[in-house]
Design a protein around this motif. Structure first.
Motif, PDB file in Angstrom:
ATOM      1  N   SER A   1      -6.465  24.832  -0.725  1.00 24.48           N
ATOM      2  CA  SER A   1      -5.073  25.132  -0.424  1.00 24.48           C
ATOM      3  C   SER A   1      -5.000  26.498   0.232  1.00 24.48           C
ATOM      4  CB  SER A   1      -4.202  25.112  -1.688  1.00 24.48           C
ATOM      5  OG  SER A   1      -4.552  26.173  -2.553  1.00 24.48           O
TER       6      SER A   1
ATOM      7  N   LYS B   1      -2.437  29.562   0.262  1.00 28.90           N
ATOM      8  CA  LYS B   1      -1.224  30.142  -0.311  1.00 28.90           C
ATOM      9  C   LYS B   1      -0.422  30.847   0.774  1.00 28.90           C
ATOM     10  CE  LYS B   1       0.350  33.297  -3.896  1.00 28.90           C
ATOM     11  NZ  LYS B   1      -0.065  34.220  -4.947  1.00 28.90           N
TER      12      LYS B   1
ATOM     13  N   GLN C   1     -11.063  36.805  -5.527  1.00 26.19           N
ATOM     14  CA  GLN C   1     -10.120  37.247  -6.548  1.00 26.19           C
ATOM     15  C   GLN C   1     -10.445  36.637  -7.909  1.00 26.19           C
ATOM     16  OE1 GLN C   1      -7.796  39.627  -5.549  1.00 26.19           O
ATOM     17  NE2 GLN C   1      -9.094  39.475  -3.750  1.00 26.19           N
ATOM     18  N   HIS C   2     -10.707  35.332  -7.920  1.00 23.11           N
ATOM     19  CA  HIS C   2     -11.016  34.604  -9.157  1.00 23.11           C
ATOM     20  C   HIS C   2     -11.898  33.414  -8.812  1.00 23.11           C
ATOM     21  CE1 HIS C   2      -7.768  36.761 -11.205  1.00 23.11           C
ATOM     22  NE2 HIS C   2      -6.965  36.416 -10.220  1.00 23.11           N
ATOM     23  N   GLU C   3     -12.726  33.045  -9.764  1.00 18.58           N
ATOM     24  CA  GLU C   3     -13.494  31.806  -9.647  1.00 18.58           C
ATOM     25  C   GLU C   3     -13.360  31.054 -10.964  1.00 18.58           C
ATOM     26  OE1 GLU C   3     -17.262  31.758  -7.034  1.00 18.58           O
ATOM     27  OE2 GLU C   3     -17.292  33.686  -8.097  1.00 18.58           O
TER      28      GLU C   3
ATOM     29  N   VAL D   1     -13.619  26.186  -8.043  1.00 23.50           N
ATOM     30  CA  VAL D   1     -12.499  26.650  -7.228  1.00 23.50           C
ATOM     31  C   VAL D   1     -12.560  28.168  -7.132  1.00 23.50           C
ATOM     32  CG1 VAL D   1      -9.981  26.760  -6.998  1.00 23.50           C
ATOM     33  CG2 VAL D   1     -11.056  24.692  -7.923  1.00 23.50           C
ATOM     34  N   THR D   2     -12.497  28.659  -5.902  1.00 24.28           N
ATOM     35  CA  THR D   2     -12.545  30.099  -5.653  1.00 24.28           C
ATOM     36  C   THR D   2     -11.268  30.527  -4.962  1.00 24.28           C
ATOM     37  OG1 THR D   2     -14.946  29.973  -5.378  1.00 24.28           O
ATOM     38  CG2 THR D   2     -13.863  31.948  -4.550  1.00 24.28           C
ATOM     39  N   MET D   3     -10.605  31.527  -5.526  1.00 22.83           N
ATOM     40  CA  MET D   3      -9.435  32.114  -4.892  1.00 22.83           C
ATOM     41  C   MET D   3      -9.907  33.346  -4.132  1.00 22.83           C
ATOM     42  SD  MET D   3      -7.179  31.343  -8.171  1.00 22.83           S
ATOM     43  CE  MET D   3      -8.608  30.680  -8.998  1.00 22.83           C
TER      44      MET D   3
ATOM     45  N   ASP E   1      -4.759  34.071   2.141  1.00 19.30           N
ATOM     46  CA  ASP E   1      -4.976  33.954   0.705  1.00 19.30           C
ATOM     47  C   ASP E   1      -5.146  32.460   0.482  1.00 19.30           C
ATOM     48  OD1 ASP E   1      -4.952  34.130  -2.049  1.00 19.30           O
ATOM     49  OD2 ASP E   1      -2.954  35.022  -2.178  1.00 19.30           O
TER      50      ASP E   1
ATOM     51  N   ARG F   1      -7.555  29.014  -1.442  1.00 13.69           N
ATOM     52  CA  ARG F   1      -8.461  28.492  -2.452  1.00 13.69           C
ATOM     53  C   ARG F   1      -9.463  27.611  -1.751  1.00 13.69           C
ATOM     54  NH1 ARG F   1      -3.566  27.514  -6.191  1.00 13.69           N
ATOM     55  NH2 ARG F   1      -3.625  29.430  -7.381  1.00 13.69           N
ATOM     56  N   THR F   2     -10.719  27.839  -2.051  1.00 13.27           N
ATOM     57  CA  THR F   2     -11.761  26.949  -1.530  1.00 13.27           C
ATOM     58  C   THR F   2     -12.349  26.187  -2.704  1.00 13.27           C
ATOM     59  OG1 THR F   2     -13.489  28.646  -1.683  1.00 13.27           O
ATOM     60  CG2 THR F   2     -12.296  28.482   0.405  1.00 13.27           C
ATOM     61  N   VAL F   3     -12.780  24.981  -2.428  1.00 20.41           N
ATOM     62  CA  VAL F   3     -13.331  24.106  -3.455  1.00 20.41           C
ATOM     63  C   VAL F   3     -14.750  23.749  -3.061  1.00 20.41           C
ATOM     64  CG1 VAL F   3     -13.077  21.903  -4.674  1.00 20.41           C
ATOM     65  CG2 VAL F   3     -11.038  23.173  -3.930  1.00 20.41           C
TER      66      VAL F   3
END
Length: 149
Positions: free
Chosen positions: A94, A96, A117-119, A123-125, A142, A144-146
């Protein structure tokens, strides 16, 4: 960025394609300048024959794909360090936000900075900022990668 653990930049096109799942003609990165566990600095010089060039400029989908492939290159190098024999496959889960401020011309040297930012599991933001060789901001995102496990 936290400490760069890359001994020297990776500028060889063959080596780059070994670190990402994408293959020509759909490769939108050509260098890895810096790498840390949570950040990276990647590059791409836009060739005239790139499939996402329109009317002498890198298209908006091209800029977005370059940012996503910059994340893919970061993940690919991390996989290499972990001993993986081939890069993991992933996709944009997605977006953002994305803002493309300039459609860069053929021959422009893009530099993209990715910050994780987060994993959570696969899913990685990540945030990304792309600049031209003069430091002008081309785009920010910004997303999200999957990663396919």
């Amino acid at each position: 960025m936290t400490e760069n653990i890359l001994q020297e930049p990776i500028l060889d096109a063959l080596r780059i394609t070994q670190l990402i799942p994408q293959k020509p003609p759909f490769v939108m990165v050509d260098s890895l300048y810096e790498y840390s566990h949570l950040a990276g600095k990647m590059g791409f010089t836009i060739p005239a024959d790139n499939i996402l060039v329109q009317n002498g400029r890198f298209s908006e989908p091209g800029v977005i794909e370059h940012m996503a492939q910059s994340m893919s290159l970061h993940r690919g190098y991390r996989g290499f360090l972990a001993g993986l024999e081939k890069p993991e496959t992933g996709f944009i889960g997605s977006i953002k936000s994305v803002e493309v401020l300039i459609l860069p011309k053929i021959g422009t040297r893009l530099t993209t900075y990715v910050d994780i930012q987060h994993e959570i599991k696969n899913v990685t933001m990540v945030t990304a900022r792309t600049e031209d060789e003069n430091g002008n901001i081309i785009a920010t995102s910004d997303m999200r990668t999957v990663t396919v496990i």
